[in-house]
Design a protein around this motif. Structure first.
Motif, PDB file in Angstrom:
ATOM      1  N   ALA A   1      44.049 117.363  38.413  1.00 39.56           N
ATOM      2  CA  ALA A   1      44.092 116.046  37.558  1.00 39.56           C
ATOM      3  C   ALA A   1      45.269 116.092  36.504  1.00 39.56           C
ATOM      4  CB  ALA A   1      42.800 116.023  36.616  1.00 39.56           C
ATOM      5  N   ALA A   2      45.284 114.935  35.953  1.00 38.05           N
ATOM      6  CA  ALA A   2      46.537 114.710  35.089  1.00 38.05           C
ATOM      7  C   ALA A   2      46.350 115.409  33.971  1.00 38.05           C
ATOM      8  CB  ALA A   2      46.992 113.268  35.133  1.00 38.05           C
ATOM      9  N   ILE A   3      46.178 116.564  33.584  1.00 38.71           N
ATOM     10  CA  ILE A   3      45.966 117.352  32.578  1.00 38.71           C
ATOM     11  C   ILE A   3      47.432 117.908  32.092  1.00 38.71           C
ATOM     12  CG2 ILE A   3      44.981 119.194  31.091  1.00 38.71           C
ATOM     13  CD1 ILE A   3      42.505 118.629  32.796  1.00 38.71           C
ATOM     14  N   PRO A   4      48.066 117.572  31.147  1.00 38.66           N
ATOM     15  CA  PRO A   4      49.198 118.104  30.876  1.00 38.66           C
ATOM     16  C   PRO A   4      49.560 119.570  30.638  1.00 38.66           C
ATOM     17  CG  PRO A   4      48.709 116.525  29.234  1.00 38.66           C
ATOM     18  CD  PRO A   4      47.414 116.659  29.841  1.00 38.66           C
ATOM     19  N   LEU A   5      50.376 120.141  31.211  1.00 33.73           N
ATOM     20  CA  LEU A   5      50.756 121.581  30.970  1.00 33.73           C
ATOM     21  C   LEU A   5      51.494 121.761  29.307  1.00 33.73           C
ATOM     22  CD1 LEU A   5      52.492 122.432  34.389  1.00 33.73           C
ATOM     23  CD2 LEU A   5      50.235 122.797  33.669  1.00 33.73           C
ATOM     24  N   THR A   6      50.575 122.551  28.672  1.00 32.80           N
ATOM     25  CA  THR A   6      50.941 122.740  27.284  1.00 32.80           C
ATOM     26  C   THR A   6      50.838 124.357  27.077  1.00 32.80           C
ATOM     27  OG1 THR A   6      48.960 122.476  26.304  1.00 32.80           O
ATOM     28  CG2 THR A   6      50.312 120.496  26.831  1.00 32.80           C
ATOM     29  N   PRO A   7      51.547 124.709  26.047  1.00 32.59           N
ATOM     30  CA  PRO A   7      51.113 125.957  25.449  1.00 32.59           C
ATOM     31  C   PRO A   7      49.944 126.447  25.056  1.00 32.59           C
ATOM     32  CG  PRO A   7      53.130 125.414  24.656  1.00 32.59           C
ATOM     33  CD  PRO A   7      52.725 124.272  25.375  1.00 32.59           C
ATOM     34  N   ALA A   8      48.950 125.413  24.569  1.00 39.64           N
ATOM     35  CA  ALA A   8      47.557 125.521  24.424  1.00 39.64           C
ATOM     36  C   ALA A   8      47.017 125.750  25.688  1.00 39.64           C
ATOM     37  CB  ALA A   8      47.050 124.302  23.516  1.00 39.64           C
ATOM     38  N   LEU A   9      47.163 124.870  26.636  1.00 45.77           N
ATOM     39  CA  LEU A   9      46.354 125.056  27.943  1.00 45.77           C
ATOM     40  C   LEU A   9      46.638 126.442  28.549  1.00 45.77           C
ATOM     41  CD1 LEU A   9      45.748 122.658  30.613  1.00 45.77           C
ATOM     42  CD2 LEU A   9      47.007 124.655  31.313  1.00 45.77           C
ATOM     43  N   ARG A  10      47.970 127.042  28.654  1.00 46.76           N
ATOM     44  CA  ARG A  10      48.047 128.085  29.154  1.00 46.76           C
ATOM     45  C   ARG A  10      47.792 129.456  28.293  1.00 46.76           C
ATOM     46  NH1 ARG A  10      53.417 125.640  30.069  1.00 46.76           N
ATOM     47  NH2 ARG A  10      53.908 125.520  32.270  1.00 46.76           N
ATOM     48  N   ALA A  11      47.308 128.995  26.869  1.00 47.86           N
ATOM     49  CA  ALA A  11      46.656 130.118  26.389  1.00 47.86           C
ATOM     50  C   ALA A  11      45.158 130.521  26.869  1.00 47.86           C
ATOM     51  CB  ALA A  11      46.743 129.918  24.788  1.00 47.86           C
ATOM     52  N   ARG A  12      44.545 129.523  27.320  1.00 41.27           N
ATOM     53  CA  ARG A  12      43.357 129.668  27.859  1.00 41.27           C
ATOM     54  C   ARG A  12      43.188 129.734  29.509  1.00 41.27           C
ATOM     55  NH1 ARG A  12      39.014 124.597  27.110  1.00 41.27           N
ATOM     56  NH2 ARG A  12      37.276 125.823  27.804  1.00 41.27           N
ATOM     57  N   PHE A  13      44.122 128.870  30.142  1.00 39.04           N
ATOM     58  CA  PHE A  13      44.054 129.087  31.596  1.00 39.04           C
ATOM     59  C   PHE A  13      45.274 129.366  32.181  1.00 39.04           C
ATOM     60  CE2 PHE A  13      41.025 125.868  29.950  1.00 39.04           C
ATOM     61  CZ  PHE A  13      40.091 125.990  30.845  1.00 39.04           C
ATOM     62  N   ALA A  14      45.278 129.489  33.620  1.00 44.49           N
ATOM     63  CA  ALA A  14      46.651 129.993  34.452  1.00 44.49           C
ATOM     64  C   ALA A  14      46.905 128.653  35.018  1.00 44.49           C
ATOM     65  CB  ALA A  14      46.447 130.968  35.496  1.00 44.49           C
ATOM     66  N   ALA A  15      48.123 128.206  35.509  1.00 47.66           N
ATOM     67  CA  ALA A  15      48.471 127.008  36.324  1.00 47.66           C
ATOM     68  C   ALA A  15      49.760 127.307  36.984  1.00 47.66           C
ATOM     69  CB  ALA A  15      48.942 126.025  34.984  1.00 47.66           C
ATOM     70  N   THR A  16      49.902 126.450  37.850  1.00 52.22           N
ATOM     71  CA  THR A  16      51.149 126.375  38.819  1.00 52.22           C
ATOM     72  C   THR A  16      52.322 125.751  38.161  1.00 52.22           C
ATOM     73  OG1 THR A  16      50.626 124.472  39.965  1.00 52.22           O
ATOM     74  CG2 THR A  16      49.703 126.333  40.933  1.00 52.22           C
TER      75      THR A  16
ATOM     76  N   LEU B   1      48.384 122.503  38.880  1.00 51.01           N
ATOM     77  CA  LEU B   1      47.043 122.945  39.461  1.00 51.01           C
ATOM     78  C   LEU B   1      46.570 124.192  38.592  1.00 51.01           C
ATOM     79  CD1 LEU B   1      47.326 122.975  43.461  1.00 51.01           C
ATOM     80  CD2 LEU B   1      46.347 121.106  42.109  1.00 51.01           C
ATOM     81  N   VAL B   2      45.408 123.866  37.964  1.00 47.96           N
ATOM     82  CA  VAL B   2      44.817 124.932  36.622  1.00 47.96           C
ATOM     83  C   VAL B   2      43.690 125.625  37.414  1.00 47.96           C
ATOM     84  CG1 VAL B   2      43.798 124.717  34.370  1.00 47.96           C
ATOM     85  CG2 VAL B   2      45.704 122.979  35.110  1.00 47.96           C
ATOM     86  N   THR B   3      43.797 127.156  37.011  1.00 49.76           N
ATOM     87  CA  THR B   3      42.772 127.824  37.347  1.00 49.76           C
ATOM     88  C   THR B   3      42.299 128.625  36.413  1.00 49.76           C
ATOM     89  OG1 THR B   3      44.368 129.632  37.843  1.00 49.76           O
ATOM     90  CG2 THR B   3      43.624 128.119  39.776  1.00 49.76           C
ATOM     91  N   ARG B   4      41.448 129.382  36.243  1.00 46.46           N
ATOM     92  CA  ARG B   4      40.866 130.523  35.284  1.00 46.46           C
ATOM     93  C   ARG B   4      42.264 131.602  35.286  1.00 46.46           C
ATOM     94  NH1 ARG B   4      36.443 128.848  37.428  1.00 46.46           N
ATOM     95  NH2 ARG B   4      36.214 130.443  38.861  1.00 46.46           N
ATOM     96  N   GLN B   5      42.369 132.317  34.144  1.00 50.19           N
ATOM     97  CA  GLN B   5      43.092 133.053  34.323  1.00 50.19           C
ATOM     98  C   GLN B   5      43.010 134.486  34.958  1.00 50.19           C
ATOM     99  OE1 GLN B   5      43.667 134.179  29.888  1.00 50.19           O
ATOM    100  NE2 GLN B   5      45.169 132.690  29.552  1.00 50.19           N
TER     101      GLN B   5
END
Length: 318
Positions: free
Chosen positions: A152-167, A279-283
């Motif tokens: 979905a259109a969830i922006p890639l940000t440092p805060a998101l990467r601190a919680r999840f993994a992403a392509t 695409l966002v996944t769990r770490q």
């Protein structure tokens, strides 16, 4: 609404033939994009609140539609296989943000992101399901293991990467200029915009970018995008500078009345306009994230990305 995506491994499973973005995406912007998505997908008339799309008979000139390339050819490596879990990979999306993800005429999730997900699952030869949930619940649902991937259109940000993994990003929001086509205005640059008026949302990232890189332009602050577009259409401003996805819908729709077009190039500076979406996944599912990244690259390489882009973006924001 859930939907199963058919793959080479299981063909019998049925399949369906921002200014701010992500959690702060305004509901009005979602409606604003509906006309383009429905026209592109051939889904019939737009919602009554949406802007009227261009006539359905007006097909995109594919030779003139710019398809963005977010992949570095030097980053290609050996093929990455998806980890075998013994069950379908569950993708979570939202169904109210066309043309990226929305509910199709049959009630199933569709849109550019959903169909790109289908293509990724085909590349990985895995069975996938897609379930639509309320946008603001997607990340929490992923964290609570109610799904495996957020598409979905969830922006890639440092805060998101601190919680999840992403392509890596597979789509970004460019900033663009638009202007009337009958005034012979020059392509925007720091020099050509000197003394020219530019309609822009006040206190926005776009306004900050103009002040930093086009300091001699005369900014015309407006309260919303519709006011900025109207100012250009009526000749009260020379240009509008805003989100390219929104402007692409406007210049290609009936409300613009063929008055205007995108002019100049796209602007993608991360500090102002964000990194885009992935695409966002769990770490702990880093292996799945790597496989998705590799599959996205291969979807680009074989031309499927361009095919889907042309389907859902008849007027390219790039």
């Amino acid at each position: 609404m859930s939907q199963t995506i058919s793959t080479p491994r299981q063909r019998s499973i049925a399949s369906a033939g921002a200014s701010s973005r992500g959690a702060t995406m305004a509901a009005g912007t979602r409606v604003f994009l509906a006309g383009l998505a429905l026209c592109a997908a051939g889904a019939g008339p737009a919602h009554s609140q949406a802007r009227s799309p261009a006539p359905a008979s007006a097909q995109p000139d594919r030779a003139r539609v710019t398809v963005p390339n977010f992949w570095n050819p030097r980053s290609r490596g050996e093929r990455v296989e998806a980890p075998q879990t013994g069950r379908a990979v569950r993708f979570l999306t939202d169904d109210e943000f066309p043309p990226l993800h929305f509910s199709g005429p049959d009630g199933n999730p569709t849109g550019f992101v959903v169909e790109l997900t289908r293509a990724v699952c085909e590349k990985l030869s895995i069975v996938c399901t897609v379930q639509a949930r309320r946008f603001d619940t997607l990340l929490d649902s992923l964290a609570e293991r109610q799904g495996d991937v957020v598409a979905a259109a969830i922006p890639l940000t440092p805060a998101l990467r601190a919680r999840f993994a992403a392509t890596r990003p597979y789509f970004r929001w460019p900033a663009r200029f638009a202007a009337r086509t009958d005034r012979g205005l020059p392509v925007p640059s720091a020099g050509t915009l000197a003394g020219k008026s530019v309609a822009v949302l006040g206190a926005s990232a776009h306004a900050a970018y103009l002040k930093a890189f086009f300091p001699k332009a005369e900014l015309k602050d407006v309260p919303d995008l519709a006011a900025a577009e109207g100012a250009v259409k009526r000749g009260e401003a020379d240009y509008v500078f805003a989100d390219g996805l929104n402007l692409a819908l406007w210049v290609g729709g009936q409300e613009a009345g063929d008055c205007c077009a995108l002019i100049g190039g796209d602007y993608l500076e991360n500090r102002y306009f964000g990194e885009g979406i992935g695409l966002v996944t769990r770490q702990e599912d880093a292996a799945l994230s790597r496989a998705l990244d590799d599959a996205l690259q291969r979807v680009w390489d074989d031309g499927k990305y361009a095919e889907l882009y042309l389907r859902f973006f008849p007027v390219s924001p790039f």
